[in-house]
Scaffold this active site. Structure first.
Site, PDB file in Angstrom:
ATOM      1  N   ASP A  14      50.786  38.566  45.918  1.00 37.71           N
ATOM      2  CA  ASP A  14      51.731  37.679  45.669  1.00 37.71           C
ATOM      3  C   ASP A  14      53.370  37.400  46.359  1.00 37.71           C
ATOM      4  O   ASP A  14      53.675  36.829  46.194  1.00 37.71           O
ATOM      5  CB  ASP A  14      51.654  36.361  43.913  1.00 37.71           C
ATOM      6  CG  ASP A  14      50.329  35.906  43.661  1.00 37.71           C
ATOM      7  OD1 ASP A  14      49.224  35.765  44.768  1.00 37.71           O
ATOM      8  OD2 ASP A  14      50.056  35.286  43.266  1.00 37.71           O
ATOM      9  N   GLY A  49      51.126  30.863  43.218  1.00 37.65           N
ATOM     10  CA  GLY A  49      52.230  32.157  43.891  1.00 37.65           C
ATOM     11  C   GLY A  49      53.455  31.566  42.480  1.00 37.65           C
ATOM     12  O   GLY A  49      54.680  31.959  42.887  1.00 37.65           O
ATOM     13  N   GLY A  85      48.419  29.109  40.422  1.00 44.31           N
ATOM     14  CA  GLY A  85      47.655  29.106  41.914  1.00 44.31           C
ATOM     15  C   GLY A  85      48.886  29.017  43.486  1.00 44.31           C
ATOM     16  O   GLY A  85      47.988  29.388  44.554  1.00 44.31           O
TER      17      GLY A  85
HETATM   18  O1  PMV Z   1      47.036  32.360  40.292  1.00 52.08           O
HETATM   19  P1  PMV Z   1      47.894  33.428  41.242  1.00 52.08           P
HETATM   20  O2  PMV Z   1      48.624  32.798  42.454  1.00 52.08           O
HETATM   21  O3  PMV Z   1      48.945  33.904  40.191  1.00 52.08           O
HETATM   22  O4  PMV Z   1      47.043  34.103  41.354  1.00 52.08           O
HETATM   23  C1  PMV Z   1      46.227  35.059  41.306  1.00 52.08           C
HETATM   24  C2  PMV Z   1      46.278  36.216  42.685  1.00 52.08           C
HETATM   25  C3  PMV Z   1      44.643  37.205  41.689  1.00 52.08           C
HETATM   26  O5  PMV Z   1      43.935  38.038  43.159  1.00 52.08           O
HETATM   27  C4  PMV Z   1      43.648  36.493  41.306  1.00 52.08           C
HETATM   28  C5  PMV Z   1      45.255  38.401  41.220  1.00 52.08           C
HETATM   29  C6  PMV Z   1      46.515  39.088  41.533  1.00 52.08           C
HETATM   30  O6  PMV Z   1      47.103  39.839  41.503  1.00 52.08           O
HETATM   31  O7  PMV Z   1      45.839  39.571  43.123  1.00 52.08           O
END
Ligand code: PMV
Length: 308
Positions: A145, A100, A98
């Site tokens: 990200d 990145g 969450g």
């Molecule tokens: O879980 P994280 O921090 O890698 O965030 C993912 C974000 C999403 O929108 C769920 C996936 C994406 O690639 O945008």
């Protein structure tokens, strides 16, 4: 020895919806991952991962990390079997779901490899390599990200080929608390799950995606006008949409309840969900401290930072 850095990030609006082409708002945070690349005697590459972590995170992501490195080497036309290297990851960004963490490591590694092998890549090309690296972690990354990890700042983002993004107007920084569930979420599975359910149940999912786009647009305006109350309301509604598409987690709900009970203006999960982090909008140092303390008293770890 060559160095590279990548920013952590927090998605303020539009995670998951962004994978299908919606706009999203993301902000780089001060915590970073650093990569060091050095030549070694050996036959291939060595990876030394010294990042602080949510227990179990690195183990869980180990195979995905190896795959990600192969994508990065391929994108940069590097063959560590011919020129062996050690990659060491450090920095103050917690390796957790969450924030990145995977993208920050991809951008950091791309930058350090760029310096070590004198590839001369610019920021856009580093961003593209980091996107390739993200393919090892996500089935279908939106690219948000790696863009935040490479450029930092408050960004208005839309997936595409190429993606489009711009620095957003903001009336000023506002305090947030990021609460860590301590649960490792599987972003790849969660993203694909949402996409599959959307295909199967368009009557339920399409209106949710349309509403998420309206929320992102209103949030962009609220940032520009410094309308914090409106931002909080929009965050709360964004979280309900994320609940409806099935990506929240009981620990996220617990943290969100603590935040609201202690006066947060708004709260929502952030990133892939299924664990990972949530964010609470807490304008002013006193409110920020109060909300963070309340979470810590229940055994959660927190990050206090500002966005915008
Ligand atoms: O879980 P994280 O921090 O890698 O965030 C993912 C974000 C999403 O929108 C769920 C996936 C994406 O690639 O945008």
């Amino acid at each position: 020895m060559a160095y590279g850095e990548g920013f952590g990030k927090v998605i303020l609006f539009g995670e998951h919806f962004v994978v299908s082409g919606n706009h999203a708002i993301v902000c780089g945070i001060n915590s970073k991952t650093t990569a060091i690349v050095e030549a070694i005697e050996g036959e291939n590459y060595e990876l030394v991962d010294k990042r602080p972590e949510t227990p179990g995170y690195k183990q869980e992501k180990f195979e995905q990390q190896k795959e990600s490195l192969q994508y990065i080497f391929k994108a940069m036309q590097i063959n560590p079997k011919e020129t062996p290297i050690r990659i060491t990851l450090t920095g103050d960004l917690l390796a957790a779901s969450g924030v990145g963490a995977s993208a920050a490591s991809c951008a950091a590694i791309a930058r350090a490899l760029n310096e070590h092998f004198k590839k001369g890549l610019n920021n856009d090309q580093i961003n593209e390599v980091a996107f390739q690296g993200e393919l090892g972690y996500h089935g279908k990354p939106s690219g948000i990200d790696n863009t935040a990890a490479t450029f930092g700042g408050l960004l208005w983002y839309q997936r595409g080929n190429p993606p489009t993004f711009e620095k957003m107007k903001s009336a000023g920084p506002v305090e947030i608390v990021m609460g860590n569930t301590g649960v490792v979420g599987d972003t790849k599975k969660l993203v694909l799950g949402v996409q599959e359910r959307k295909e199967k149940e368009p009557a339920k999912y399409n209106p949710l995606f349309e509403e998420a786009e309206q929320i992102a647009l209103k949030a962009k305006e609220a940032f520009a006008n410094g309308n914090i109350e409106e931002l909080g309301t929009l965050m709360n509604r964004n979280h309900e949409l994320l609940q409806e598409i099935g990506v929240s987690h009981p620990k996220l709900e617990e943290l969100i309840a603590i935040a609201r009970e202690n006066g947060a203006i708004g709260a929502k999960m952030t990133g892939g969900g299924g664990g990972g982090y949530m964010i609470a909008l807490t304008p002013g140092a006193a409110l920020q401290e109060k909300v963070a303390k309340a979470m810590q008293e229940k055994g959660f770890t927190t990050v206090q930072t500002t966005v915008g």
